[in-house]
Enzyme design. Structure first.
Site, short mmCIF file in Angstrom:
data_model
loop_
_atom_site.label_atom_id
_atom_site.label_comp_id
_atom_site.label_asym_id
_atom_site.label_seq_id
_atom_site.Cartn_x
_atom_site.Cartn_y
_atom_site.Cartn_z
N SER A 35 -3.60 -5.87 9.17
CA SER A 35 -3.63 -4.68 10.03
C SER A 35 -2.39 -4.41 11.40
O SER A 35 -2.56 -3.53 11.55
CB SER A 35 -4.89 -3.85 10.76
OG SER A 35 -6.27 -5.10 9.71
N HIS A 74 -1.89 -1.78 3.01
CA HIS A 74 -2.56 -1.47 4.41
C HIS A 74 -3.95 -0.71 3.95
O HIS A 74 -3.63 0.88 3.60
CB HIS A 74 -2.99 -1.19 5.24
CG HIS A 74 -3.15 -0.71 6.81
ND1 HIS A 74 -3.72 0.36 7.93
CD2 HIS A 74 -4.19 -1.84 6.95
CE1 HIS A 74 -3.89 -0.50 8.12
NE2 HIS A 74 -4.81 -1.04 7.68
N GLU A 81 -1.50 2.40 2.85
CA GLU A 81 -0.24 2.66 3.76
C GLU A 81 0.38 1.44 3.36
O GLU A 81 0.16 0.36 2.77
CB GLU A 81 0.08 2.17 5.45
CG GLU A 81 -0.73 3.30 5.50
CD GLU A 81 -1.02 3.15 7.04
OE1 GLU A 81 -0.07 3.64 8.09
OE2 GLU A 81 -2.49 2.57 7.67
N ASN A 102 -3.14 3.57 12.68
CA ASN A 102 -3.72 3.62 13.79
C ASN A 102 -3.29 3.86 15.05
O ASN A 102 -3.67 4.03 16.13
CB ASN A 102 -3.48 1.97 13.41
CG ASN A 102 -5.01 1.01 13.27
OD1 ASN A 102 -6.33 1.30 12.77
ND2 ASN A 102 -4.93 -0.27 12.69
N1 LIG Z 1 -12.18 -4.29 8.43
C1 LIG Z 1 -11.30 -3.19 8.58
O1 LIG Z 1 -11.55 -2.68 8.39
C2 LIG Z 1 -9.56 -3.52 7.99
C3 LIG Z 1 -9.03 -2.58 7.62
C4 LIG Z 1 -7.86 -2.89 7.11
C5 LIG Z 1 -7.53 -3.57 7.16
N2 LIG Z 1 -7.68 -4.86 6.93
C6 LIG Z 1 -6.94 -6.42 7.49
O2 LIG Z 1 -8.23 -7.05 6.06
C7 LIG Z 1 -8.59 -8.21 6.05
C8 LIG Z 1 -9.12 -8.80 5.67
O3 LIG Z 1 -10.40 -7.94 6.88
P1 LIG Z 1 -11.73 -8.52 6.53
O4 LIG Z 1 -12.47 -7.30 7.52
O5 LIG Z 1 -12.47 -7.99 5.29
O6 LIG Z 1 -12.60 -9.90 6.50
P2 LIG Z 1 -13.54 -10.86 6.81
O7 LIG Z 1 -13.79 -11.75 7.61
O8 LIG Z 1 -14.89 -9.42 5.91
O9 LIG Z 1 -13.08 -10.98 5.35
C9 LIG Z 1 -12.12 -12.32 5.41
C10 LIG Z 1 -12.58 -13.08 3.97
O10 LIG Z 1 -11.16 -13.69 4.17
C11 LIG Z 1 -12.02 -15.36 3.42
N3 LIG Z 1 -10.78 -16.41 3.93
C12 LIG Z 1 -10.49 -17.30 5.17
N4 LIG Z 1 -9.76 -17.95 4.38
C13 LIG Z 1 -9.73 -18.30 3.20
C14 LIG Z 1 -8.27 -18.41 2.30
N5 LIG Z 1 -7.47 -19.53 2.56
N6 LIG Z 1 -8.56 -18.32 1.24
C15 LIG Z 1 -9.39 -17.36 0.79
N7 LIG Z 1 -10.22 -16.52 1.45
C16 LIG Z 1 -10.24 -16.66 2.77
C17 LIG Z 1 -13.31 -15.27 4.41
O11 LIG Z 1 -13.89 -16.71 3.84
C18 LIG Z 1 -13.43 -13.94 4.51
O12 LIG Z 1 -15.06 -13.76 3.11
C19 LIG Z 1 -7.62 -8.44 7.48
O13 LIG Z 1 -6.18 -8.85 7.88
C20 LIG Z 1 -7.82 -7.17 8.41
O14 LIG Z 1 -7.14 -7.11 9.23
C21 LIG Z 1 -9.58 -4.89 7.95
#
Ligand SMILES: NC(=O)c1ccc[n+]([C@@H]2O[C@H](COP(=O)([O-])OP(=O)(O)OC[C@H]3O[C@@H](n4cnc5c(N)ncnc54)[C@H](O)[C@@H]3O)[C@@H](O)[C@H]2O)c1
Length: 285
Positions: free
Chosen positions: A118, A141, A153, A191
Site C-alpha cells: 500500500s 494494489h 491499481e 489512498n
Molecule cells: N489490509 C488492507 O486493507 C490492505 C489493502 C491493500 C493493500 N494491503 C497490503 O497488502 C499486504 C498484506 O496485508 P494484509 O492486510 O493481508 O496483512 P496480514 O497481516 O493480514 O497478512 C500478511 C500475511 O503474510 C504472511 N507472511 C509474513 N511473512 C511471510 C513470508 N516471508 N512468506 C510468506 N508469508 C509471509 C503472514 O504470516 C500473514 O499471514 C501489505 O503489503 C499491505 O500493505 C493491505
C-alpha cells in the site's frame, strides 16, 4: 500467457486475492510461512464461498471446484511454475525484500512478480530482483475486501516493461476487476483521495460544523456513497489508517497532517470494528 497464479501471504489480502483468481478458473498456489497458516487462508476462502452460497450466488459444487483450484503450501518453491506471483506479506520492506529475492531465484524467467504493497515504492521493491527480472516487476494494489472490491491499481516501476503492464491489466480484467494505471507515487491514487477526504471530514467534526453521524449522512445521501466515511474508517481500522496518514504527511506535508481525533482513537485502543468500537460502538449494537 498467464495461466497459473501464485500468492505469497495468506492473510487478510492474500487469501482473498487468490480466491479472485480461483473463482475465475485459474490454477492458484497460496503460500504463507507455514502450512498451518496457509491452510487458514483456505478456510477463510471457504467461509467467503459459504456466504455466497447462502446468498444464492454459487452452488456447493461451484465452491468445491473453486477450492480444488487452490493449492496451499508453506513451501515457496511451489511457486516455480507460476506465471504471475503476487506478494501480499506484511508491509515491511525487509520482509518483502527477502520474499522477492527468493521468488526471483525460484520462479521461471518468464514469470511476472507483483507486489500488493500500500505504501512502499514499487521501484524500490523492484530493486530487490535481478536486472533481467526488473521489466517483469509491477505493483498490483487490490482493495479490501479484495474478493468484493473491483478496483486494482496497476503501478509500473521505473523499469517495468509495457508488455508486463498490459499482461497484468488483461488478467485483472479476466478476473472481473477494474484495473487503473497509476504512477509510482506515495499513496498511489486511491489512498490520496481517501485520506484527503477523510481528513477533511475529521476537520468538519473538530470544528463543530457537524457531527460524525451527519458527515456519514452527507456521504451517503449527498455523494451517493454506499456507507459513510466514518463507518468505513471503523472497518479499515484506525491504526492502519494512521500509519498511512503518517506516510502521506511525510511525503506531501500539511494537507495530510494526521487528525488528532484519529490519534486519540488509536491511543485509547478504539481501533474500529475489530476492537468493538471506533467512531461508533459495535458491542452495543
Ligand atoms: N489490509 C488492507 O486493507 C490492505 C489493502 C491493500 C493493500 N494491503 C497490503 O497488502 C499486504 C498484506 O496485508 P494484509 O492486510 O493481508 O496483512 P496480514 O497481516 O493480514 O497478512 C500478511 C500475511 O503474510 C504472511 N507472511 C509474513 N511473512 C511471510 C513470508 N516471508 N512468506 C510468506 N508469508 C509471509 C503472514 O504470516 C500473514 O499471514 C501489505 O503489503 C499491505 O500493505 C493491505
Amino acid at each position: 500467457m498467464i495461466k497459473k497464479v501464485g500468492v505469497v501471504g495468506a492473510g487478510m489480502m492474500g487469501a482473498e486475492i487468490a480466491l479472485c483468481f480461483a473463482r475465475e478458473g485459474y490454477e492458484t498456489v497460496l503460500n504463507d510461512i507455514s502450512q498451518e497458516i496457509a491452510d487458514r487462508g483456505k478456510e477463510k476462502q471457504a467461509a467467503i464461498l459459504d456466504k455466497n452460497i447462502k446468498k444464492g450466488r454459487i452452488t456447493e459444487e461451484d465452491k468445491t471446484a473453486i477450492l480444488n483450484r487452490v493449492t496451499v503450501t508453506g513451501n515457496l518453491e511451489d511457486m516455480a511454475d507460476c506465471d504471475l506471483i503476487i506478494e501480499a506479506v506484511l508491509e515491511v520492506f525487509d520482509i518483502k525484500k527477502s520474499v522477492f529475492e527468493k521468488l526471483d531465484a525460484i520462479c521461471k524467467e518468464s514469470a511476472i512478480i507483483a507486489s500488493n504493497t500500500s505504501s512502499i515504492s514499487i521501484t524500490k521493491l523492484a530493486s530487490t530482483v535481478r536486472a533481467e527480472r526488473k521489466g517483469k516487476f509491477i505493483g498490483t494494489h487490490f482493495n479490501s475486501p479484495a474478493s468484493v472490491m473491483k478496483l486494482v491499481e496497476v503501478i509500473p516501476a521505473l523499469l517495468t516493461s509495457e508488455e508486463t503492464a498490459e499482461a497484468v491489466t488483461a488478467v485483472l480484467k479476466e478476473i472481473q476487476k477494474e484495473p487503473v494505471r497509476v504512477k509510482d507515487v506515495v499513496g498511489f491514487g486511491l489512498n490520496r483521495i481517501f485520506h484527503a477526504m477523510y481528513l477533511e471530514a475529521c476537520r468538519l467534526v473538530e470544528e463543530g460544523v457537524c457531527s460524525a453521524e451527519d458527515v456519514d449522512k452527507i456521504c451517503k445521501y449527498g455523494l451517493g456513497h454506499p456507507m459513510g466515511i466514518f463507518a468505513l474508517l471503523d472497518i479499515t481500522s484506525h491504526d492502519l489508517n494512521l500509519n498511512v496518514d503518517r506516510i502521506l504527511f511525510k511525503a506531501y506535508g500539511e494537507r495530510f497532517r494526521p487528525s488528532p481525533q484519529i490519534i486519540r482513537l488509536v491511543d485509547s485502543g478504539r481501533l474500529g470494528k475489530k476492537t468493538g468500537a471506533g467512531f461508533y460502538n459495535y458491542e452495543e449494537r
